[in-house]
Design a protein around this motif. Sequence first.
Motif, PDB file in Angstrom:
ATOM      1  N   GLN A   1      -5.389  19.023  15.893  1.00  0.00           N
ATOM      2  CA  GLN A   1      -6.040  20.332  15.990  1.00  0.00           C
ATOM      3  C   GLN A   1      -5.335  21.280  16.960  1.00  0.00           C
ATOM      4  OE1 GLN A   1      -9.872  19.032  17.308  1.00  0.00           O
ATOM      5  NE2 GLN A   1     -10.447  18.174  15.322  1.00  0.00           N
ATOM      6  N   GLY A   2      -4.255  20.822  17.602  1.00  0.00           N
ATOM      7  CA  GLY A   2      -3.565  21.664  18.580  1.00  0.00           C
ATOM      8  C   GLY A   2      -4.314  21.786  19.887  1.00  0.00           C
TER       9      GLY A   2
ATOM     10  N   ARG B   1      -5.564  21.644  26.314  1.00  0.00           N
ATOM     11  CA  ARG B   1      -5.199  23.057  26.332  1.00  0.00           C
ATOM     12  C   ARG B   1      -6.275  23.928  27.010  1.00  0.00           C
ATOM     13  NH1 ARG B   1      -1.571  25.961  23.566  1.00  0.00           N
ATOM     14  NH2 ARG B   1      -0.959  24.166  22.346  1.00  0.00           N
TER      15      ARG B   1
ATOM     16  N   SER C   1       5.042  26.201  24.042  1.00  0.00           N
ATOM     17  CA  SER C   1       3.725  26.854  24.037  1.00  0.00           C
ATOM     18  C   SER C   1       3.647  28.022  25.008  1.00  0.00           C
ATOM     19  CB  SER C   1       2.628  25.853  24.435  1.00  0.00           C
ATOM     20  OG  SER C   1       2.494  24.841  23.501  1.00  0.00           O
TER      21      SER C   1
ATOM     22  N   GLN D   1       7.503  20.459  25.329  1.00  0.00           N
ATOM     23  CA  GLN D   1       6.409  20.945  24.489  1.00  0.00           C
ATOM     24  C   GLN D   1       5.720  22.143  25.139  1.00  0.00           C
ATOM     25  OE1 GLN D   1       3.700  17.794  23.209  1.00  0.00           O
ATOM     26  NE2 GLN D   1       5.407  16.356  23.215  1.00  0.00           N
TER      27      GLN D   1
END
Length: 140
Positions: A22-23, A40, A68, A64
């Motif tokens: 789902q991020g 997050r 982002s 990563q």
Amino acid sequence: SEVDGQSFFFLPRSDFDAKVAQGGLLEWAEFAGNCYGTPREPVEAQLQAGRPVLLEIELEGARQVRRSFPSGFQIFLAPPSFSELERRIRGRGTDSEDAILRRLARAEQELNAQDEFDAVVINDALDTALAELERLMGLS
């Protein structure tokens, strides 16, 4: 002694995998059979409130996060030397020889990638390294 929701967030593997899909993680990795990641939402909430965020993560996680948050400032914390790192790891007396060799091989890869970072802090004397980290984060 770690407390869920304070020290870390502990999730069943299926929930972790769902967060990845789902991020919901800024970064994540699997190492030595365990999964680690940075949620997050709490990071974004701190940034939106104008507070700096310090993540203690490994190399792939930093890569990563760079994707982002390309405007983020990344600091590489390095040992004074590879031999000192080995001395510290062996001095803990907590890992098997095989685990030590795996850690050292990984550390060598990470040290070779330190040029990817915006700054490098040498972790030789704790007070000095902390002062430099605070300076780089704009906290001093």
